[in-house]
Design an enzyme around this catalytic site. Sequence first.
Site, short mmCIF file in Angstrom:
data_model
loop_
_atom_site.label_atom_id
_atom_site.label_comp_id
_atom_site.label_asym_id
_atom_site.label_seq_id
_atom_site.Cartn_x
_atom_site.Cartn_y
_atom_site.Cartn_z
N GLU A 49 0.87 -1.18 0.00
CA GLU A 49 0.00 0.00 0.00
C GLU A 49 0.90 1.23 0.00
O GLU A 49 1.65 1.46 0.95
CB GLU A 49 -0.90 -0.01 1.23
CG GLU A 49 -1.80 1.19 1.36
CD GLU A 49 -2.54 1.21 2.70
OE1 GLU A 49 -2.54 2.28 3.36
OE2 GLU A 49 -3.10 0.17 3.11
N ASP A 60 -4.15 9.95 10.03
CA ASP A 60 -2.89 9.25 10.25
C ASP A 60 -2.30 9.58 11.62
O ASP A 60 -2.38 10.71 12.08
CB ASP A 60 -1.87 9.62 9.17
CG ASP A 60 -2.20 9.00 7.83
OD1 ASP A 60 -2.77 7.90 7.83
OD2 ASP A 60 -1.92 9.62 6.80
#
Length: 267
Positions: A49, A60
């Site tokens: 990914e 994140d």
Amino acid sequence: MSHIGVAFDKARAEGRAVLVGCMPAGFPTVEGSIAAMTAMVEAGVDVIEVEIPYSDPVMDGPVIQRASDIALAGGVRVADTLRIIEAVAATGVPVVTMTYWNPVEQYGVDAFARDLAAAGGTGLITPDLIPDEAQEWLAASDAHGLDRTFLVAPSSTDTRLEMTVEHCRGFVYATALMGVTGARTQASAAAPVLVSRVRGVTDLPVGVGLGTGTGAQASTVAGFADGVIVGSALIRCLLDAPSLPAGLTALRALSAELAAGVRTPAH
């Protein structure tokens, strides 16, 4: 069937889960990220990914943010990301891209889909895009044969979960913990429940992200999910290392440990 679907089918036939390893494009450098992702593949990671670094990555955790900041400071652009995807796809593993929606809009949705497909990318994970607002992406992904992975969370209502899953292709991304990403000490108790809810409405494979950092944790998640998605723990191998070669050595070791974990699912 999509390239990523083949990877999930192969793993299922072997009685194990797929290991998805995540790394921001251009971290620590463009060439360094190609070396890192290639090392992950060689150590047993099934799917890579590639995250497009973004200046405001709301979902994140601090490790991925720090790595993205380093990549952005190095001047990485979407064109560099596409070159990285092409290099990693040449290893033969499926390469999926994770991106916030803004960089795709700035590039042009159809142009991005076209160029991603041309680079060998299998599809997109879009953490801040919901299907109701994704008409342009739905059309572009259909036109260019790309998978699309939307996120579901423990907080998703049944209606929202069903609608989200209906628009996924390739696999469904289940976020196992509420809040931002990052390695945790234990897998969320909500994760198995969420996976079974998703399986109640689709035959698509379910990948679980947020929190896995050791082989034992990977084994636990592999016991109830089709895919184990690991980011922060792998990135930390490079962040904490005194040099890139040392970081790659640590990265290979952790990738191999995680790969062994998904091959011995804890039931």
